[in-house]
Design an enzyme around this catalytic site. Structure first.
Site, PDB file in Angstrom:
ATOM      1  N   LYS A 191       5.259   5.132 -14.514  1.00  0.00           N
ATOM      2  CA  LYS A 191       4.101   5.345 -15.391  1.00  0.00           C
ATOM      3  C   LYS A 191       3.286   6.547 -14.917  1.00  0.00           C
ATOM      4  CE  LYS A 191       3.488   0.461 -16.603  1.00  0.00           C
ATOM      5  NZ  LYS A 191       2.628  -0.734 -16.402  1.00  0.00           N
ATOM      6  N   ALA A 203       0.161   1.700 -12.541  1.00  0.00           N
ATOM      7  CA  ALA A 203       0.099   0.373 -11.921  1.00  0.00           C
ATOM      8  C   ALA A 203       0.953  -0.607 -12.705  1.00  0.00           C
ATOM      9  CB  ALA A 203      -1.344  -0.117 -11.854  1.00  0.00           C
ATOM     10  N   ASP A 204       1.450  -1.603 -12.000  1.00  0.00           N
ATOM     11  CA  ASP A 204       2.183  -2.668 -12.677  1.00  0.00           C
ATOM     12  C   ASP A 204       2.108  -3.932 -11.834  1.00  0.00           C
ATOM     13  OD1 ASP A 204       4.018  -2.815 -15.209  1.00  0.00           O
ATOM     14  OD2 ASP A 204       4.909  -4.155 -13.726  1.00  0.00           O
ATOM     15  N   GLN A 205       2.352  -5.046 -12.491  1.00  0.00           N
ATOM     16  CA  GLN A 205       2.324  -6.337 -11.810  1.00  0.00           C
ATOM     17  C   GLN A 205       3.482  -7.193 -12.314  1.00  0.00           C
ATOM     18  OE1 GLN A 205      -0.657  -9.371 -12.933  1.00  0.00           O
ATOM     19  NE2 GLN A 205      -1.366  -9.228 -10.816  1.00  0.00           N
TER      20      GLN A 205
END
Length: 199
Positions: free
Chosen positions: A60, A75-77
């Site tokens: 991203k 960011a990612d989760q």
């Protein structure tokens, strides 16, 4: 010297709220990344949920960094339950089923953040939190789903720790901001070093 622009390559309202609350000046931007393609490929290659979160955060950030000058935050989760990756639930019924399956059990949230500049990753981190859901009743679950409604569909875990979702848990270990989807303290230290925030 003028501080670099900060861009958040995320559509997540929760991440925007976290950054704004911390006093970070930024502009939001959609990365345009097809997350499903990357997830499918990495899962086929045997990657785990933590590695997938880290890769998505990097991609991203890089996608927007190739188009915009400045420091781009990606960011990612991911939710790791019984060693498997779980995506955001598509319906309230799916959310209820997931919560019931996790009732009385432990799961992990992996939250990754990466910063890119001029098409290169210049900083990144990964935070893992472990959460244990209490042995809640069906009546509690029904009331919780009714109260939270569609908001649950925006979270991989079908809960918001900053809201009534905190009542689901008997034990939580890990970084609070990582659970919200954006590990913050290390990111703030990096931004201070770049002149975005005051030392």
């Amino acid at each position: 010297m003028k501080a670099p622009n900060v861009i958040l390559a995320s559509r997540s309202a929760a991440r925007s709220v976290v950054l704004r609350g911390a006093g970070v000046p930024f502009e939001p931007a959609d990365s345009g990344l097809d997350e499903d393609i990357l997830k499918t490929r990495m899962l086929a290659e045997g990657a785990g949920p933590a590695a997938i979160a880290a890769a998505l955060a990097r991609e991203k950030a890089l996608a927007v960094s190739h188009l915009r000058p400045g420091l781009v935050i990606g960011a990612d989760q991911t939710l790791d339950f019984e060693g498997r990756l779980h995506d955001k639930p598509p319906t309230l019924e799916a959310a209820a089923n997931r919560l019931w399956a996790m009732r009385g059990r432990r799961h992990a949230l992996h939250a990754a953040v990466a910063v890119a500049s001029s098409g290169e990753i210049v900083w990144e981190t990964l935070s893992t939190a472990e959460l244990v859901m209490r042995d809640f009743s069906q009546a509690f679950l029904d009331a919780y789903i009714a109260a939270e409604g569609e908001a649950l569909l925006g979270s991989v875990g079908a809960y918001r720790l900053e809201g009534p979702g905190v009542q689901l848990f008997s034990e939580i270990t890990g970084d609070y901001f990582g659970i919200l989807g954006l590990p913050l303290t290390g990111l703030l230290e990096f931004l201070r070093g770049e002149g975005v925030l005051l030392p």
